[in-house]
Design an enzyme around this catalytic site. Structure first.
Site, PDB file in Angstrom:
ATOM      1  CE  LYS A  83       5.872   6.218   0.769  1.00  0.00           C
ATOM      2  NZ  LYS A  83       5.686   4.966   0.680  1.00  0.00           N
TER       3      LYS A  83
ATOM      4  CE  LYS B 173      11.875   1.652  -0.237  1.00  0.00           C
ATOM      5  NZ  LYS B 173      12.134   1.284  -1.348  1.00  0.00           N
TER       6      LYS B 173
ATOM      7  CB  THR C 143       8.018   2.294   1.761  1.00  0.00           C
ATOM      8  OG1 THR C 143       8.658   1.379   0.927  1.00  0.00           O
ATOM      9  CG2 THR C 143       9.016   3.117   2.552  1.00  0.00           C
TER      10      THR C 143
ATOM     11  CG  LEU D 131      -1.776  -1.316   1.424  1.00  0.00           C
ATOM     12  CD1 LEU D 131      -2.440  -1.531   2.712  1.00  0.00           C
ATOM     13  CD2 LEU D 131      -2.986  -1.094   0.394  1.00  0.00           C
ATOM     14  N   PRO D 132       0.523   2.480  -0.225  1.00  0.00           N
ATOM     15  CG  PRO D 132      -1.024   3.807  -1.707  1.00  0.00           C
ATOM     16  CD  PRO D 132      -1.042   2.484  -0.977  1.00  0.00           C
TER      17      PRO D 132
END
Ligand code: NAD
Length: 304
Positions: free
Chosen positions: A248, A173, A98, A67-68
């Site tokens: 983001k 990440k 992430t 998912l975003p």
């Protein structure tokens, strides 16, 4: 109990990842809120379930989410009809999105309280890595949960790392993408400087690939077209990995840095550059289109 994977979020990354699981013979059912992504999933003949309630039953043995953002993971796992209230204790939860470390830990802890194992397992390698199943996957969670997840992760990726406790996958990440955001700007600056110096960009690209200026944006994902086939820059900068997603991730990196008092001046500058680019309506373009900002009037490539 026979294996059943519920895959939620079949966007740019989730679609090829789910497809690789199917190709490996796994029983996979998918769900996404986007009609456009559902159409793409249909093209791949993925087994689509119309709503999340019907997908998440106690027959599901693994849930994978791609998912975003953190708010999406929170909604799907912890919301009113959240996954952790519906799956059986034997179900393994793998969040490949992430997201911020705190949300990852919060979801994982709440799952653990119910006796459900969860790992955060964000990935790097882009859509090409997702398609070719060569992703790097960085996992946070217990060694026991990591070992259970490993056979599935190996189907979707090539290098699978156990980074540490819950949240460490996303920590790793975020560090990785902080470098990626910065090096994409650096690669763009170098190639656009070569263009302004009237040196053949292909030559400079070839030289940099073999010399000390090499980086992932140079060797795998160049920000200008005509250098490596199959990259978003060769496809009018359609994502790929969107500028909005990079924005983001740079926000996440800068927030993390602030929390632990780390000095990250380049990450701060990179965030300002992507912020402005996204505010100008480019958030859905591939992040390599940041070369447009750097290139100024010398940048003359097709962009959708
Ligand atoms: P994407 O926007 O293409 O896909 C995300 C999907 O999740 C969309 O199809 C969206 O409709 C769906 N979704 C959102 N909320 C949902 C919900 N509540 N229920 C079901 N589906 C929902 O994004 P992407 O590029 O595939 O990236 C996904 C994640 O992977 C992000 O966190 C991103 O940072 C990370 N990532 C992306 C890349 C890349 O190259 N695109 C590379 C590495 C990591």
């Amino acid at each position: 109990m026979s294996e059943l994977i519920a895959f939620i979020g079949v966007g740019n990354m989730g679609n090829p990842m789910a497809n690789n699981l199917v190709k490996a013979g796994k029983k996979v059912k998918v769900f996404d809120v986007s009609k456009k992504m559902i159409e793409k999933a249909k093209e791949k003949k993925l087994d689509i379930v119309e709503n999340l309630d019907d997908l998440i039953t106690n027959e599901v043995t693994t849930v994978i989410t791609m998912l975003p953002e953190g708010k999406n993971s929170k909604e799907v796992y912890l919301g009113d009809k959240g996954i952790i209230n519906k799956v059986s204790k034997n179900c393994l939860l793998i969040d490949c999105s992430t997201i911020d470390i705190q949300t990852s830990i919060e979801i994982g802890k709440k799952a653990n309280e119910k006796g459900i194992k969860m790992i955060d397992a964000p990935v790097s390698g882009g859509i090409m890595g997702a398609e070719k199943a060569t992703l790097n996957i960085m996992v946070g969670g217990t060694k026991e949960a990591f070992d259970i997840a490993l056979p599935l992760l190996k189907i979707m990726g090539k290098n699978i790392f156990h980074a540490g406790d819950l949240g460490s996958g996303n920590g790793a990440k975020i560090c990785n993408n902080m470098s990626l955001g910065i090096t994409m700007i650096a690669a763009s600056e170098s190639l656009m400087l070569a263009k302004r110096l009237n040196i053949d960009i292909k030559k400079v690209h070839e030289i940099m690939k073999n010399a000390s200026g090499n980086s992932w944006p140079i060797s795998v994902y160049p920000p200008l077209p005509g250098l490596i086939d199959g990259t978003p820059s060769n496809n009018n900068y359609r994502p790929g990995f969107s500028a909005g997603m990079m924005n983001k991730d740079l926000k996440l990196a800068n927030e993390c840095a602030k929390q632990v008092n780390a000095s990250t001046p380049l990450a701060k500058m990179a965030l300002e550059i992507y912020d402005k680019f996204c505010e100008e309506g480019n958030d859905t373009k591939d992040f390599s289109a940041i070369s447009k900002v750097v290139g100024g009037d010398a940048w003359n490539y097709p962009i959708d």
